[in-house]
Motif scaffolding. Structure first.
Motif, PDB file in Angstrom:
ATOM      1  N   VAL A   1       4.858  -2.970 -11.618  1.00  0.00           N
ATOM      2  CA  VAL A   1       5.903  -3.398 -10.680  1.00  0.00           C
ATOM      3  C   VAL A   1       5.787  -4.891 -10.383  1.00  0.00           C
ATOM      4  CG1 VAL A   1       6.937  -3.081  -8.407  1.00  0.00           C
ATOM      5  CG2 VAL A   1       6.037  -1.106  -9.639  1.00  0.00           C
ATOM      6  N   LEU A   2       4.664  -5.281  -9.793  1.00  0.00           N
ATOM      7  CA  LEU A   2       4.547  -6.653  -9.312  1.00  0.00           C
ATOM      8  C   LEU A   2       4.541  -7.683 -10.433  1.00  0.00           C
ATOM      9  CD1 LEU A   2       1.906  -6.133  -6.488  1.00  0.00           C
ATOM     10  CD2 LEU A   2       4.390  -6.107  -6.310  1.00  0.00           C
ATOM     11  N   LYS A   3       3.957  -7.337 -11.582  1.00  0.00           N
ATOM     12  CA  LYS A   3       3.881  -8.283 -12.689  1.00  0.00           C
ATOM     13  C   LYS A   3       4.916  -8.015 -13.779  1.00  0.00           C
ATOM     14  CE  LYS A   3      -1.012  -9.481 -12.185  1.00  0.00           C
ATOM     15  NZ  LYS A   3      -2.343  -9.538 -12.851  1.00  0.00           N
ATOM     16  N   SER A   4       5.829  -7.108 -13.518  1.00  0.00           N
ATOM     17  CA  SER A   4       6.846  -6.789 -14.525  1.00  0.00           C
ATOM     18  C   SER A   4       7.883  -7.910 -14.603  1.00  0.00           C
ATOM     19  CB  SER A   4       7.538  -5.469 -14.183  1.00  0.00           C
ATOM     20  OG  SER A   4       8.458  -5.648 -13.120  1.00  0.00           O
ATOM     21  N   ASN A   5       8.627  -7.915 -15.685  1.00  0.00           N
ATOM     22  CA  ASN A   5       9.691  -8.906 -15.881  1.00  0.00           C
ATOM     23  C   ASN A   5      11.052  -8.384 -15.439  1.00  0.00           C
ATOM     24  OD1 ASN A   5       7.961 -10.877 -17.029  1.00  0.00           O
ATOM     25  ND2 ASN A   5       8.038  -9.799 -18.997  1.00  0.00           N
ATOM     26  N   ASP A   6      11.055  -7.296 -14.703  1.00  0.00           N
ATOM     27  CA  ASP A   6      12.308  -6.716 -14.218  1.00  0.00           C
ATOM     28  C   ASP A   6      12.939  -7.619 -13.168  1.00  0.00           C
ATOM     29  OD1 ASP A   6      11.976  -4.514 -15.836  1.00  0.00           O
ATOM     30  OD2 ASP A   6      11.024  -3.310 -14.272  1.00  0.00           O
TER      31      ASP A   6
ATOM     32  N   GLU B   1      -7.622 -10.550  -5.722  1.00  0.00           N
ATOM     33  CA  GLU B   1      -8.421  -9.398  -6.157  1.00  0.00           C
ATOM     34  C   GLU B   1      -8.645  -8.450  -4.988  1.00  0.00           C
ATOM     35  OE1 GLU B   1     -12.877  -8.329  -7.882  1.00  0.00           O
ATOM     36  OE2 GLU B   1     -12.191 -10.417  -7.767  1.00  0.00           O
ATOM     37  N   LEU B   2      -8.572  -7.151  -5.275  1.00  0.00           N
ATOM     38  CA  LEU B   2      -8.832  -6.130  -4.271  1.00  0.00           C
ATOM     39  C   LEU B   2     -10.166  -5.472  -4.598  1.00  0.00           C
ATOM     40  CD1 LEU B   2      -7.576  -4.767  -1.784  1.00  0.00           C
ATOM     41  CD2 LEU B   2      -6.546  -3.096  -3.325  1.00  0.00           C
ATOM     42  N   GLN B   3     -11.135  -5.609  -3.710  1.00  0.00           N
ATOM     43  CA  GLN B   3     -12.490  -5.121  -3.930  1.00  0.00           C
ATOM     44  C   GLN B   3     -12.735  -3.876  -3.082  1.00  0.00           C
ATOM     45  OE1 GLN B   3     -16.231  -7.071  -2.187  1.00  0.00           O
ATOM     46  NE2 GLN B   3     -16.189  -7.877  -4.286  1.00  0.00           N
TER      47      GLN B   3
ATOM     48  N   LEU C   1      -4.307   3.482  -8.861  1.00  0.00           N
ATOM     49  CA  LEU C   1      -2.879   3.363  -8.625  1.00  0.00           C
ATOM     50  C   LEU C   1      -2.466   1.967  -8.191  1.00  0.00           C
ATOM     51  CD1 LEU C   1      -2.200   6.877  -7.157  1.00  0.00           C
ATOM     52  CD2 LEU C   1      -1.485   5.966  -9.358  1.00  0.00           C
ATOM     53  N   THR C   2      -3.344   1.244  -7.502  1.00  0.00           N
ATOM     54  CA  THR C   2      -3.001  -0.142  -7.199  1.00  0.00           C
ATOM     55  C   THR C   2      -2.986  -0.970  -8.474  1.00  0.00           C
ATOM     56  OG1 THR C   2      -5.323  -0.560  -6.614  1.00  0.00           O
ATOM     57  CG2 THR C   2      -3.798  -0.167  -4.805  1.00  0.00           C
ATOM     58  N   ASP C   3      -3.918  -0.681  -9.366  1.00  0.00           N
ATOM     59  CA  ASP C   3      -3.904  -1.352 -10.667  1.00  0.00           C
ATOM     60  C   ASP C   3      -2.590  -1.078 -11.401  1.00  0.00           C
ATOM     61  OD1 ASP C   3      -6.423  -2.353 -10.248  1.00  0.00           O
ATOM     62  OD2 ASP C   3      -7.449  -0.867 -11.491  1.00  0.00           O
ATOM     63  N   GLU C   4      -2.165   0.164 -11.340  1.00  0.00           N
ATOM     64  CA  GLU C   4      -0.923   0.557 -12.009  1.00  0.00           C
ATOM     65  C   GLU C   4       0.288  -0.139 -11.406  1.00  0.00           C
ATOM     66  OE1 GLU C   4       1.750   4.568 -11.992  1.00  0.00           O
ATOM     67  OE2 GLU C   4      -0.358   4.815 -12.552  1.00  0.00           O
TER      68      GLU C   4
ATOM     69  N   LEU D   1       0.801  -1.201   0.000  1.00  0.00           N
ATOM     70  CA  LEU D   1       0.000   0.000   0.000  1.00  0.00           C
ATOM     71  C   LEU D   1       0.843   1.266   0.000  1.00  0.00           C
ATOM     72  CD1 LEU D   1      -2.871  -1.090   2.392  1.00  0.00           C
ATOM     73  CD2 LEU D   1      -2.707  -1.239  -0.080  1.00  0.00           C
ATOM     74  N   PHE D   2       2.137   1.135   0.184  1.00  0.00           N
ATOM     75  CA  PHE D   2       2.988   2.303   0.111  1.00  0.00           C
ATOM     76  C   PHE D   2       3.720   2.405  -1.217  1.00  0.00           C
ATOM     77  CE2 PHE D   2       2.574   4.465   3.957  1.00  0.00           C
ATOM     78  CZ  PHE D   2       2.272   3.546   4.928  1.00  0.00           C
ATOM     79  N   LEU D   3       3.291   1.638  -2.189  1.00  0.00           N
ATOM     80  CA  LEU D   3       3.875   1.712  -3.518  1.00  0.00           C
ATOM     81  C   LEU D   3       3.267   2.831  -4.347  1.00  0.00           C
ATOM     82  CD1 LEU D   3       3.787  -2.064  -4.427  1.00  0.00           C
ATOM     83  CD2 LEU D   3       5.810  -0.736  -3.925  1.00  0.00           C
ATOM     84  N   ILE D   4       2.426   3.644  -3.741  1.00  0.00           N
ATOM     85  CA  ILE D   4       1.529   4.498  -4.491  1.00  0.00           C
ATOM     86  C   ILE D   4       2.042   5.922  -4.604  1.00  0.00           C
ATOM     87  CG2 ILE D   4      -0.829   5.388  -4.532  1.00  0.00           C
ATOM     88  CD1 ILE D   4      -1.600   2.855  -2.999  1.00  0.00           C
TER      89      ILE D   4
END
Length: 199
Positions: free
Chosen positions: A40-45, A110-112, A32-35, A12-15
């Protein structure tokens, strides 16, 4: 539950902040969580690159002054501004490394979002949400503060546990028998000696 709490406190502080007049508090959190999940989380970095990006988002999102003063509680009144500044820096360094190490616990839940409601404190709101973690959803309440047209996160409450209040209780207990510079030194040592968790 502990792993989920650690993940939430980091994720939650990635925003980054956005203009409050352009988006509602719920839109701010959701967009922003979607972003972050995508970029970040799903990147191939590499993990190092992800961590660096995490740190960048974290520093932009965190209201370090207000959170730092809150966790110090009554000790704010009896410390110098120089000691406060050093503490906030050490606290940020420690938290940054700890949360960056935990943010990759996200596994696609999923975040609802359930809407917003007023929070005590000037220009503050709660955004209610659920992490649809099977078999038991996890309640997450985002506390946001709006100032000068920007939202920033000032606290996160997971299943009734406030991140900011947890730190405040821990540090208050320490400061009953130690000085603020001693607490600052301990936090900085923790940051300097931090070893990332191996997967």
């Amino acid at each position: 539950m502990k792993k989920i709490l650690l993940f939430i406190c980091s994720f939650l502080f990635l925003i980054t902040t956005v203009q409050a007049e352009e988006k509602s508090s719920v839109e701010f959190v959701k967009n922003l969580t979607d972003e972050v999940i995508t970029n970040v989380l799903k990147s191939n970095d590499t993990q190092e690159q992800k961590t660096e990006r995490f740190e960048k988002y974290f520093l932009k999102a965190l209201d370090t002054q207000n959170i730092g003063k809150f966790v110090l509680g009554r000790y704010v009144r009896s410390t110098t501004k120089e000691d406060q500044k050093a503490f906030i820096q050490a606290f940020t360094n420690m938290a940054l490394k700890s949360w960056a190490d935990k943010f990759n616990l996200y596994t696609g839940q999923e975040l609802q979002f359930q809407g917003e409601r007023p929070a005590e404190g000037k220009n503050q709101v709660y955004v209610d949400s659920l992490i649809l973690n099977e078999p038991n959803p996890v309640q997450v309440i985002w506390r946001l503060r709006e100032k000068n047209g920007e939202y920033k996160i000032v606290d996160i409450i997971v299943e009734g546990v406030s991140m900011a209040l947890s730190y405040r209780n821990e540090y208050t207990a320490f400061l009953q028998t130690h000085t603020l510079p001693e607490l600052t030194e301990q936090l900085q040592k923790q940051a300097d000696s931090f070893t990332p968790t191996k997967k």
